[in-house]
Design a protein around this motif. Structure first.
Motif, PDB file in Angstrom:
ATOM      1  N   LEU A 180       2.926 -15.897  -3.487  1.00 29.34           N
ATOM      2  CA  LEU A 180       2.034 -15.161  -2.596  1.00 29.34           C
ATOM      3  C   LEU A 180       2.460 -15.119  -1.128  1.00 29.34           C
ATOM      4  CD1 LEU A 180      -1.026 -14.179  -3.152  1.00 29.34           C
ATOM      5  CD2 LEU A 180      -1.775 -16.510  -2.203  1.00 29.34           C
ATOM      6  N   ASN A 181       2.480 -14.009  -0.538  1.00 32.50           N
ATOM      7  CA  ASN A 181       2.938 -13.929   1.030  1.00 32.50           C
ATOM      8  C   ASN A 181       1.760 -13.218   1.982  1.00 32.50           C
ATOM      9  OD1 ASN A 181       3.848 -11.208   1.295  1.00 32.50           O
ATOM     10  ND2 ASN A 181       4.888 -11.825  -0.486  1.00 32.50           N
ATOM     11  N   LEU A 182       1.873 -13.777   3.132  1.00 30.32           N
ATOM     12  CA  LEU A 182       1.033 -13.049   4.307  1.00 30.32           C
ATOM     13  C   LEU A 182       1.056 -11.570   4.055  1.00 30.32           C
ATOM     14  CD1 LEU A 182      -0.937 -13.831   6.417  1.00 30.32           C
ATOM     15  CD2 LEU A 182       0.785 -13.803   8.043  1.00 30.32           C
ATOM     16  N   SER A 183       2.257 -11.117   4.198  1.00 28.71           N
ATOM     17  CA  SER A 183       2.575  -9.659   4.392  1.00 28.71           C
ATOM     18  C   SER A 183       1.746  -8.914   3.405  1.00 28.71           C
ATOM     19  CB  SER A 183       4.007  -9.312   4.349  1.00 28.71           C
ATOM     20  OG  SER A 183       4.249  -8.139   4.300  1.00 28.71           O
ATOM     21  N   ASP A 184       1.917  -9.169   2.036  1.00 27.78           N
ATOM     22  CA  ASP A 184       1.278  -8.635   0.960  1.00 27.78           C
ATOM     23  C   ASP A 184      -0.280  -8.628   1.028  1.00 27.78           C
ATOM     24  OD1 ASP A 184       3.338  -7.304  -0.227  1.00 27.78           O
ATOM     25  OD2 ASP A 184       3.949  -9.301  -1.223  1.00 27.78           O
ATOM     26  N   LEU A 185      -0.712  -9.828   1.566  1.00 30.94           N
ATOM     27  CA  LEU A 185      -2.282  -9.893   1.491  1.00 30.94           C
ATOM     28  C   LEU A 185      -2.974  -9.078   2.777  1.00 30.94           C
ATOM     29  CD1 LEU A 185      -2.501 -13.999   0.911  1.00 30.94           C
ATOM     30  CD2 LEU A 185      -2.903 -12.049  -0.540  1.00 30.94           C
ATOM     31  N   VAL A 186      -2.081  -9.018   3.694  1.00 33.00           N
ATOM     32  CA  VAL A 186      -2.726  -8.442   4.798  1.00 33.00           C
ATOM     33  C   VAL A 186      -2.409  -7.041   5.089  1.00 33.00           C
ATOM     34  CG1 VAL A 186      -3.191 -10.450   6.164  1.00 33.00           C
ATOM     35  CG2 VAL A 186      -1.116  -9.013   6.611  1.00 33.00           C
ATOM     36  N   MET A 187      -1.287  -6.398   4.486  1.00 37.84           N
ATOM     37  CA  MET A 187      -0.709  -5.413   5.111  1.00 37.84           C
ATOM     38  C   MET A 187      -1.798  -3.907   4.924  1.00 37.84           C
ATOM     39  SD  MET A 187       2.558  -3.883   3.247  1.00 37.84           S
ATOM     40  CE  MET A 187       3.162  -3.011   4.574  1.00 37.84           C
ATOM     41  N   ASN A 188      -2.294  -3.901   3.662  1.00 34.30           N
ATOM     42  CA  ASN A 188      -3.372  -2.808   3.617  1.00 34.30           C
ATOM     43  C   ASN A 188      -4.911  -3.255   3.606  1.00 34.30           C
ATOM     44  OD1 ASN A 188      -1.422  -0.744   3.731  1.00 34.30           O
ATOM     45  ND2 ASN A 188      -0.686  -0.909   1.451  1.00 34.30           N
ATOM     46  N   SER A 189      -4.976  -4.481   4.115  1.00 35.31           N
ATOM     47  CA  SER A 189      -6.203  -5.034   3.835  1.00 35.31           C
ATOM     48  C   SER A 189      -7.336  -4.369   4.664  1.00 35.31           C
ATOM     49  CB  SER A 189      -6.266  -6.486   3.649  1.00 35.31           C
ATOM     50  OG  SER A 189      -5.558  -6.870   2.719  1.00 35.31           O
ATOM     51  N   PHE A 190      -8.594  -4.894   4.485  1.00 35.11           N
ATOM     52  CA  PHE A 190      -9.714  -4.663   5.681  1.00 35.11           C
ATOM     53  C   PHE A 190     -10.032  -5.764   6.253  1.00 35.11           C
ATOM     54  CE2 PHE A 190      -9.441  -0.857   2.997  1.00 35.11           C
ATOM     55  CZ  PHE A 190      -9.617   0.199   3.856  1.00 35.11           C
TER      56      PHE A 190
ATOM     57  N   VAL B  64      -9.877  -8.552   3.331  1.00 39.41           N
ATOM     58  CA  VAL B  64     -10.532  -7.997   1.996  1.00 39.41           C
ATOM     59  C   VAL B  64      -9.519  -6.797   1.505  1.00 39.41           C
ATOM     60  CG1 VAL B  64     -12.687  -6.577   1.415  1.00 39.41           C
ATOM     61  CG2 VAL B  64     -12.588  -8.056   3.525  1.00 39.41           C
ATOM     62  N   SER B  65      -9.311  -7.045   0.287  1.00 42.61           N
ATOM     63  CA  SER B  65      -8.413  -6.137  -0.494  1.00 42.61           C
ATOM     64  C   SER B  65      -8.855  -5.267  -1.437  1.00 42.61           C
ATOM     65  CB  SER B  65      -7.107  -7.143  -0.893  1.00 42.61           C
ATOM     66  OG  SER B  65      -6.399  -6.457  -1.890  1.00 42.61           O
TER      67      SER B  65
ATOM     68  N   ALA C  18     -13.079   2.431   3.856  1.00 43.35           N
ATOM     69  CA  ALA C  18     -11.671   3.487   3.883  1.00 43.35           C
ATOM     70  C   ALA C  18     -11.804   4.597   4.229  1.00 43.35           C
ATOM     71  CB  ALA C  18     -11.302   3.455   2.267  1.00 43.35           C
ATOM     72  N   ALA C  19     -13.217   5.467   4.038  1.00 41.97           N
ATOM     73  CA  ALA C  19     -13.333   6.826   4.682  1.00 41.97           C
ATOM     74  C   ALA C  19     -13.375   6.693   6.074  1.00 41.97           C
ATOM     75  CB  ALA C  19     -14.684   7.267   4.038  1.00 41.97           C
ATOM     76  N   MET C  20     -13.870   5.649   6.814  1.00 40.05           N
ATOM     77  CA  MET C  20     -13.969   5.565   8.273  1.00 40.05           C
ATOM     78  C   MET C  20     -12.508   5.300   8.960  1.00 40.05           C
ATOM     79  SD  MET C  20     -17.307   5.859   9.305  1.00 40.05           S
ATOM     80  CE  MET C  20     -17.269   4.847  11.029  1.00 40.05           C
ATOM     81  N   SER C  21     -11.833   4.469   8.138  1.00 39.99           N
ATOM     82  CA  SER C  21     -10.556   4.450   8.707  1.00 39.99           C
ATOM     83  C   SER C  21      -9.767   5.488   8.632  1.00 39.99           C
ATOM     84  CB  SER C  21      -9.761   3.294   8.046  1.00 39.99           C
ATOM     85  OG  SER C  21      -8.512   3.112   8.047  1.00 39.99           O
TER      86      SER C  21
ATOM     87  N   GLN D 281     -12.172   1.584  16.615  1.00 39.45           N
ATOM     88  CA  GLN D 281     -12.662   1.799  15.388  1.00 39.45           C
ATOM     89  C   GLN D 281     -11.964   1.030  14.166  1.00 39.45           C
ATOM     90  OE1 GLN D 281     -13.266   6.009  14.763  1.00 39.45           O
ATOM     91  NE2 GLN D 281     -15.328   6.077  15.729  1.00 39.45           N
ATOM     92  N   ILE D 282     -10.801   1.290  14.392  1.00 42.64           N
ATOM     93  CA  ILE D 282      -9.679   1.017  13.313  1.00 42.64           C
ATOM     94  C   ILE D 282      -9.615  -0.395  13.315  1.00 42.64           C
ATOM     95  CG2 ILE D 282      -7.286   0.860  12.279  1.00 42.64           C
ATOM     96  CD1 ILE D 282      -7.199   3.763  13.096  1.00 42.64           C
ATOM     97  N   LYS D 283      -9.974  -1.082  14.483  1.00 37.24           N
ATOM     98  CA  LYS D 283      -9.803  -2.475  14.866  1.00 37.24           C
ATOM     99  C   LYS D 283     -11.006  -3.219  14.133  1.00 37.24           C
ATOM    100  CE  LYS D 283      -7.087  -3.519  19.013  1.00 37.24           C
ATOM    101  NZ  LYS D 283      -7.164  -3.541  20.339  1.00 37.24           N
ATOM    102  N   LYS D 284     -11.751  -2.336  13.917  1.00 32.42           N
ATOM    103  CA  LYS D 284     -13.047  -3.063  13.470  1.00 32.42           C
ATOM    104  C   LYS D 284     -13.002  -3.159  11.960  1.00 32.42           C
ATOM    105  CE  LYS D 284     -16.334  -2.017  17.113  1.00 32.42           C
ATOM    106  NZ  LYS D 284     -16.823  -0.961  17.843  1.00 32.42           N
ATOM    107  N   LEU D 285     -12.354  -2.208  11.637  1.00 25.38           N
ATOM    108  CA  LEU D 285     -12.220  -2.018   9.934  1.00 25.38           C
ATOM    109  C   LEU D 285     -11.014  -2.540   9.195  1.00 25.38           C
ATOM    110  CD1 LEU D 285     -13.187   1.897  10.185  1.00 25.38           C
ATOM    111  CD2 LEU D 285     -14.518   0.393   9.038  1.00 25.38           C
ATOM    112  N   ARG D 286      -9.699  -2.499  10.059  1.00 26.41           N
ATOM    113  CA  ARG D 286      -8.545  -2.979   9.293  1.00 26.41           C
ATOM    114  C   ARG D 286      -8.327  -4.271   9.725  1.00 26.41           C
ATOM    115  NH1 ARG D 286      -6.578  -0.289   4.905  1.00 26.41           N
ATOM    116  NH2 ARG D 286      -6.721   1.633   5.161  1.00 26.41           N
ATOM    117  N   HIS D 287      -7.521  -5.196   8.848  1.00 30.05           N
ATOM    118  CA  HIS D 287      -7.250  -6.305   9.157  1.00 30.05           C
ATOM    119  C   HIS D 287      -6.203  -6.596  10.563  1.00 30.05           C
ATOM    120  CE1 HIS D 287      -5.480 -10.356   8.822  1.00 30.05           C
ATOM    121  NE2 HIS D 287      -6.609 -10.674   8.154  1.00 30.05           N
ATOM    122  N   PRO D 288      -6.651  -7.412  11.294  1.00 35.49           N
ATOM    123  CA  PRO D 288      -5.651  -7.212  12.530  1.00 35.49           C
ATOM    124  C   PRO D 288      -4.354  -7.476  12.510  1.00 35.49           C
ATOM    125  CG  PRO D 288      -7.345  -9.256  12.539  1.00 35.49           C
ATOM    126  CD  PRO D 288      -7.547  -8.544  11.325  1.00 35.49           C
TER     127      PRO D 288
END
Ligand SMILES: C[S@@+](CC[C@H](N)C(=O)[O-])C[C@H]1O[C@@H](n2cnc3c(N)ncnc32)[C@H](O)[C@@H]1O
Length: 791
Positions: free
Chosen positions: A547-557, A568-569, A640-643, A676-683
């Motif tokens: 398990l690694n940080l990159s995979d957990l966050v890269m496409n997460s919300f 949130v994945s 996802a739609a908003m992003s 907007q994206i900052k509110k939706l996507r993981h930092p």
């Protein structure tokens, strides 16, 4: 080809599509028997191999018309367009073996030379003059033009010699007086100025010696793989290799040399027998078609140094030699047939491997019946899709008949040859490597150190573009396995593959490169899917097993709870008692990961996936749309739609920035989208890094360097979470920061960022960084000039 495929009866198609490698002798011969009785099949082969029907045949009428259009542009002083028309005229002009059209060819070279002289392309102009003189040594205009360009290059002795020869050959009195006037001017300049040498742009190849010993060993679950009996230090060159064969990408056919794959110069040379390939030099042309044989009767009288150039221009239609030391890739495809232009790259590569094998056997006089090259490479024929198996059968039969058409009675084949060819196509699918060039490497510094919007400032923003120029087979290169966290970096100079260690590799450890999917670049499910679809394996490298940080966050919300850094994945993460985490996407199990060593993982990792690391929660499910840290729920499809909507606005800005057209109103909109994206996507998400980077480039283009720096730094911060700190992607982003810092006059920050980028580039390119990324040198000089200036 589609018509051919649909003509095959369903039952035969099924047998072919569902067969295994063991069935190949039967399935190939059944399909061949059917196609042989089909008039459409013979029509297709005829169209592919008949020079009269070929799309790439030479055409004198067309060449003459193009020359006329070039002349018209030249007289209107539209030199760029004239250059294009003259080149096209040279491309289409047929070269007869008796040399009857010499004067037309020489005229075309000289017209193009004059145009390039006007455009300031002096070296290119000189080369075309040499070509014209070698084709038509008594052509006064060619000597005159060479004299003029030599004078521009300040090669006055040569210029005077050329003008004197031109004068002796010129028959008209007006022509003579013009040459005399120019000669007088050159003589005057010669007296006043010291002569200088030509500015040779040739790069002296650095002697590269690989001292690393490599072993190809058998591995438990990857077949063979590479390792070394010795420890390897970071940045060591571990392997260099030229390809067995290579083919240019369709998208680069008109812009890049078909042999060395560098961007073609203005004085490009063409194949003598067809209009398809272009070459940057005579040397590349000869490497691709073999040494060109030419009729001795057409031998012209000219001085020694023109002999080689003449060989280039005067040729028989068949460019075949039996004693060529190298593999002439294009030779058997030439002569007007155009199958190589029409068939897919993998199939043409297979044809080139076959042709090489046939020629070797012919030379060794090993008999003309040929089975196949039987390369020692893996294939996954049995795992291919039914459609892919069917296609390989059709292409193998078509290819074999095209080769037969060229080699005629020199080559006969058996049904075994067809099976071998199908397997060869399969091997090429999993072993061929894409040759990627950096745009700067071909186009020089100017292309990379892009000037920003001149209307705003003289801002500079460095960016590199990778261009996929060709596809190739490297025999030893094929033994390197894949890792999503590779320890070697592959790069190319011309068509040569270089592999360099990017980290310390302990003796006996696997030496692995990336086949494309890398951690940080793609998330776990994407990587697994891509590797399975293209290479037929399920990756268990370090990034795909822990398990690694990159995979957990890269496409997460982002977690809807403020202050929670949990991700949130879309995937399900199920942790079982044994401390394994099963990852699924939709219904599909993606893979199983172990928890990382708890003493080693960093703070961010805990914040993102707190639940995984709670000892008491030995068994737990984190479902899609639930935060991995606090279990808050998010409406995933809405987010996802908003992003996506916000991202599409950013993409528009990216397009316009690339076109140097950045309306300020679009930047303002992009900043709103960023919020907007900052509110939706993981930092730490990749989407956010890309948005920050796009906005940084747009600000740099409009000259607001403070804002550009802020967003560029934000992008780097995210990339540092997604990739390891020495990843090359960070070095490229740092280079952008250097150029922004320079525009701001902040030499100290520029110098610090450049030092960091250079340390990374050294790991990836070693001393080759000079030729692969020449702009780094330019930046270094600028940074040190600014530092001296500010002292
Ligand atoms: C270019 S070849 C590499 C050399 C190959 N292992 C051999 O024995 O010739 C690519 C194939 O190697 C295997 N392979 C490469 N990397 C792998 C990995 N990380 N895990 C499992 N199999 C791998 C797959 O079968 C893949 O299709």
């Amino acid at each position: 080809m589609e018509r051919l495929k649909s003509a095959v009866p369903a039952e035969l198609r099924r047998a072919v599509s569902e067969g295994t490698a063991g069935d190949l002798p039967c399935t190939t011969s059944r399909l061949l028997a059917f196609l042989d009785g089909l008039p459409l099949f013979h029509q297709v082969i005829g169209e592919l191999t008949d020079p009269e029907l070929a799309l790439c045949r030479k055409d004198k009428g067309r060449a003459t018309e193009l020359k006329g259009r070039g002349n018209a542009c030249f007289s209107r002083r539209e030199f760029e367009q004239a250059l294009g028309f003259y080149s096209q005229a040279l491309r289409y002009f047929p070269i007869s073996s008796d040399g009857t059209d010499r004067s037309m060819i020489a005229t075309l070279y000289i017209n193009r030379a004059s145009t390039m002289h006007k455009l300031g392309l002096l070296e290119e102009c000189l080369r075309d003059c040499n070509r014209a003189i070698s084709v038509s040594p008594n052509y006064s205009k060619a000597w005159y033009r060479r004299g003029m360009v030599n004078a521009s290059l300040k090669m006055y002795s040569s210029a005077i010699h050329d003008m004197e020869v031109a004068l002796s050959m010129e028959v008209t009195s007006s022509g003579k007086s013009n040459i005399e006037q120019e000669l007088k001017l050159i003589l005057e300049k010669h007296q006043n100025i010291n002569e200088v040498g030509t500015s040779s742009s040739n790069f002296m190849d650095e002697e590269q010696q690989c001292k690393v010993v490599l072993d190809c060993i058998s591995t438990p679950n990857k077949d063979r793989g590479m390792t070394s009996p010795n420890d390897i230090s970071p940045a060591s060159l571990i392997h260099t290799e030229d390809p067995l064969t290579a083919i240019i990408m369709k998208s680069c056919r008109d812009t890049h040399c078909h042999y060395c794959f560098s961007e073609a110069p203005a004085d490009v040379v063409f194949c003598t027998s067809c209009t398809l390939p272009i070459y940057c030099s005579k040397r590349c042309q000869e490497q691709a078609v073999g040494e060109i044989s030419w009729n001795q009767n057409t031998c012209l009288e000219f001085n020694n140094n023109a002999v080689d150039l003449a060989k280039l221009s005067i040729t028989s239609t068949r460019c075949r030699t039996s004693n060529s030391k190298h593999n002439a890739e294009h030779r058997h495809e030439c002569g007007g047939a155009h199958w190589a232009a029409v068939l897919p790259a993998d199939i043409v590569l297979a044809g080139r491997v076959m042709a090489q094998y046939i020629e070797k056997r012919l030379m060794a006089r090993k008999g003309s019946t040929i089975s196949g090259p039987n390369l020692d490479l893996v294939h996954h024929y049995d795992q291919e899709s039914p459609a892919s198996k069917f296609e390989s059968h059709i292409y193998a039969i078509v290819l074999l008949l095209c080769l037969q058409n060229y080699y005629k009675s020199d080559f006969s084949w058996t049904e075994d040859s067809l099976s071998q060819l199908v397997l060869l196509i399969s091997q090429i699918k999993v072993n061929s490597i894409a040759i990627v060039h950096m745009k700067s490497m071909d186009g020089g510094k100017e292309l990379t150190v892009n000037k920003g919007f001149s209307a705003y400032s003289d801002a500079v923003m460095c960016s590199v573009e990778q261009v996929r120029v060709a596809q190739a087979i490297y025999m030893s290169g094929s033994f390197f396995n894949h890792s999503c966290r590779p320890n070697v970096h592959a790069y190319f100079y011309s068509r040569t593959l270089f592999l360099r260690a990017t980290e310390y590799i302990k003796a006996g450890s696997p030496i692995e490169l990336s086949y494309g999917p890398q951690a940080g670049e793609m998330d776990l499910p994407e990587r697994q899917k891509s590797l399975q679809e293209n290479y037929y394996f399920s990756c268990q490298c370090s990034s795909c097993s822990v398990l690694n940080l990159s995979d957990l966050v890269m496409n997460s919300f982002y977690c809807p709870q403020s202050n929670c850094l949990g991700a949130v994945s879309e995937s399900i993460y199920h942790r079982c008692k044994e401390n394994f985490v099963h990852v699924s996407l939709g219904e599909c199990h993606v893979c199983t990961l172990s928890l990382p060593d708890i003493s080693k993982f960093d703070d961010d990792m805990v914040k993102v996936g707190k639940l995984f690391f709670r000892k008491s929660d030995a068994i737990l499910n984190v479902d899609p749309a639930f935060c991995m840290s606090c279990r808050s729920q998010l409406d995933l499809s809405f987010a996802a739609a908003m992003s996506d909507r916000a991202t599409s606005k950013i993409n528009r800005l990216k397009e316009l920035t690339a076109l140097d057209n950045v309306p300020e109103v679009l930047i303002a909109e992009a900043l709103q989208s960023l919020e907007q994206i900052k509110k939706l996507r993981h930092p730490y998400s990749k989407a956010l890094a890309q948005v920050e980077d796009t906005i940084a480039e747009a600000f740099a283009k409009v000259g607001d360097q403070e804002q550009a720096r802020k967003h560029c730094e934000a992008s780097i911060k995210i990339l540092e979470k997604l990739y390891h700190p020495n990843h090359i992607i960070i070095a490229h982003e740092l280079i952008k920061l250097v150029s922004i810092d320079l525009s701001l006059g902040d030499g100290a920050s520029a110098s610090a960022a450049l030092a960091r980028a250079e340390a990374i580039f050294l790991l990836y390119y070693g001393p080759d960084v000079k030729r692969i990324l020449p702009y780094v040198d330019v930046l270094r000089r600028t940074v040190s000039e600014r530092s001296i200036g500010s002292c």
